[in-house]
Design a protein around this motif. Structure first.
Motif, mmCIF file in Angstrom:
data_model
loop_
_atom_site.group_PDB
_atom_site.id
_atom_site.type_symbol
_atom_site.label_atom_id
_atom_site.label_comp_id
_atom_site.label_asym_id
_atom_site.label_seq_id
_atom_site.Cartn_x
_atom_site.Cartn_y
_atom_site.Cartn_z
ATOM 1 N N ALA A 159 3.774 -16.478 -2.568
ATOM 2 C CA ALA A 159 3.091 -15.637 -3.547
ATOM 3 C C ALA A 159 3.884 -15.675 -4.848
ATOM 4 O O ALA A 159 5.072 -15.348 -4.872
ATOM 5 N N LEU A 185 -0.392 -18.393 -3.381
ATOM 6 C CA LEU A 185 -1.209 -17.323 -3.936
ATOM 7 C C LEU A 185 -0.715 -16.999 -5.334
ATOM 8 O O LEU A 185 0.491 -16.818 -5.547
ATOM 9 N N PHE A 187 -2.386 -14.880 -9.034
ATOM 10 C CA PHE A 187 -3.460 -14.330 -9.856
ATOM 11 C C PHE A 187 -2.923 -14.099 -11.263
ATOM 12 O O PHE A 187 -1.916 -13.429 -11.447
ATOM 13 N N VAL A 192 -4.519 -7.589 -10.694
ATOM 14 C CA VAL A 192 -4.717 -8.219 -9.392
ATOM 15 C C VAL A 192 -3.371 -8.647 -8.806
ATOM 16 O O VAL A 192 -3.166 -8.593 -7.590
ATOM 17 N N GLN A 193 -2.429 -9.076 -9.680
ATOM 18 C CA GLN A 193 -1.093 -9.408 -9.180
ATOM 19 C C GLN A 193 -0.465 -8.201 -8.473
ATOM 20 O O GLN A 193 0.123 -8.329 -7.400
ATOM 21 N N GLN A 194 -0.597 -7.027 -9.093
ATOM 22 C CA GLN A 194 -0.024 -5.824 -8.495
ATOM 23 C C GLN A 194 -0.675 -5.512 -7.149
ATOM 24 O O GLN A 194 0.000 -5.167 -6.173
ATOM 25 N N ILE A 195 -2.001 -5.664 -7.091
ATOM 26 C CA ILE A 195 -2.722 -5.402 -5.838
ATOM 27 C C ILE A 195 -2.307 -6.402 -4.764
ATOM 28 O O ILE A 195 -2.101 -6.040 -3.599
ATOM 29 N N SER A 196 -2.166 -7.668 -5.160
ATOM 30 C CA SER A 196 -1.803 -8.698 -4.181
ATOM 31 C C SER A 196 -0.415 -8.454 -3.611
ATOM 32 O O SER A 196 -0.145 -8.755 -2.443
ATOM 33 N N ALA A 197 0.481 -7.897 -4.414
ATOM 34 C CA ALA A 197 1.835 -7.626 -3.934
ATOM 35 C C ALA A 197 1.826 -6.606 -2.802
ATOM 36 O O ALA A 197 2.627 -6.686 -1.867
ATOM 37 N N ALA A 199 -0.273 -6.348 -0.545
ATOM 38 C CA ALA A 199 -0.792 -6.952 0.682
ATOM 39 C C ALA A 199 0.197 -7.884 1.365
ATOM 40 O O ALA A 199 -0.121 -8.465 2.401
ATOM 41 N N LEU A 200 1.393 -8.025 0.825
ATOM 42 C CA LEU A 200 2.358 -8.962 1.391
ATOM 43 C C LEU A 200 3.098 -8.364 2.581
ATOM 44 O O LEU A 200 3.118 -7.151 2.778
ATOM 45 N N ALA A 221 6.049 -6.081 -9.171
ATOM 46 C CA ALA A 221 5.428 -6.853 -8.091
ATOM 47 C C ALA A 221 6.484 -7.349 -7.112
ATOM 48 O O ALA A 221 6.297 -7.273 -5.886
#
Length: 311
Positions: A159, A185, A187, A192-197, A199-200, A221
């Motif tokens: 990521a 991954l 973004f 969206v980067q913050q949201i994806s973090a 989910a890790l 992040a």
């Protein structure tokens, strides 16, 4: 998280053979403690002043003791403060004229000024890029690269987090790793980067790239990824930056490539070249370690992408 490989990255490399004194100070700057780093930064920013200063004047400007100046001189492999001044003066006298002159002219790229003709622009850009690559080569610690590749190999997903021009290095990494079958991954949208973090998890290795190490969304992040158990890697130029605090593995690029004799000290536009070089090193080291699989995946992607090209 176990041993932080970033601590291994803080080891000061042995004094380099060859090269100039100022370039050696630049390369070692990230590894100095705060007091020594202030001396290094002042010396790199104002070599024309340092070459004529008394040791007490330099100590006052850097807010350190004279004994700390003496320690700095020893750290960079010089016998005495006087020898350091002589070495700086000699280096300034031998530096290419186009990259050693002072002045307050506005610049559009590193030391490119309004008066530069095309030939001068070409020569200056070549010098800056070559100098940045050479300094990066001298600064990178192979042990830290190994630790980073270990983390990449043990993860199911990479990521990436970056903003602005640092995304150039990320885009390069995506292309490299995806072509050999490593899931990635990234973004560009910061939200969206913050949201994806969030989910890790521990199956992921997060890689954050920021020259200053102070870009808030990128720092946050990586902090989130680290708190959730992901292995974390950062590529930055400043070991005292907030980003490093959340990295298991810290890879340092040169902190500046500002020409000798120039007073300003800022994030270099060519620092992105160093970031791309580090990403290419990580990719290549990983691919070599997984050579057969990487070759197979490269052949597969080549077969797929060749249909998109005009013959």
């Amino acid at each position: 998280m176990g041993e932080r490989a970033g601590d291994a990255g803080m080891r000061v490399p042995a004094t380099e053979q060859g090269g100039t004194l100022i370039s050696t100070i630049r390369r070692r700057m990230p590894y100095f403690n705060p007091a020594l780093r202030r001396i290094a930064e002042f010396t790199v920013q104002f070599p024309n002043r340092v070459k004529s200063m008394h040791i007490s004047d330099l100590a006052d400007n850097c807010e350190v003791s004279q004994s700390t100046i003496t320690r700095f001189v020893k750290e960079i492999g010089v016998r005495s403060f006087q020898d350091m001044k002589i070495a700086i003066a000699t280096e300034l006298s031998q530096a290419p004229a186009e990259v050693s002159e002072d002045g307050d002219q506005a610049r559009v790229y590193e030391d490119i000024t309004e008066s530069d003709d095309h030939e001068t622009v070409i020569r200056k850009i070549h010098f800056r890029l070559t100098d940045t690559l050479n300094e990066t080569l001298m600064q990178i610690d192979p042990a830290v690269i190994k630790a980073a590749v270990d983390a990449i190999e043990s993860s199911q997903l990479l990521a990436f987090f970056a903003m602005g021009s640092s995304t150039l290095a990320v885009e390069n990494g995506l292309t490299r790793f995806l072509r050999i079958g490593k899931k990635c991954l990234f973004f560009k949208d910061q939200g969206v980067q913050q949201i994806s973090a969030v989910a890790l998890d521990p199956t992921v290795t997060a890689i954050a790239i920021s020259n200053s190490g102070r870009t808030q969304p990128v720092v946050r992040a990586l902090e989130t990824a680290h708190d959730l158990g992901a292995r974390t890697i950062c590529i930055t130029s400043f070991p005292d930056s907030p980003l490093v605090k959340h990295a298991d593995i810290a890879i340092f690029t040169p902190s500046t490539s500002v020409p000798l004799g120039r007073p300003e000290y800022h994030e270099s536009m060519v620092s992105k070249i160093a970031q791309i070089m580090v990403v290419d090193i990580l990719y290549s080291a990983f691919a070599v370690r997984n050579f057969s699989r990487s070759i197979t995946k490269l052949q597969e992607t080549n077969e797929y992408t060749k249909s998109t090209r005009f013959i």
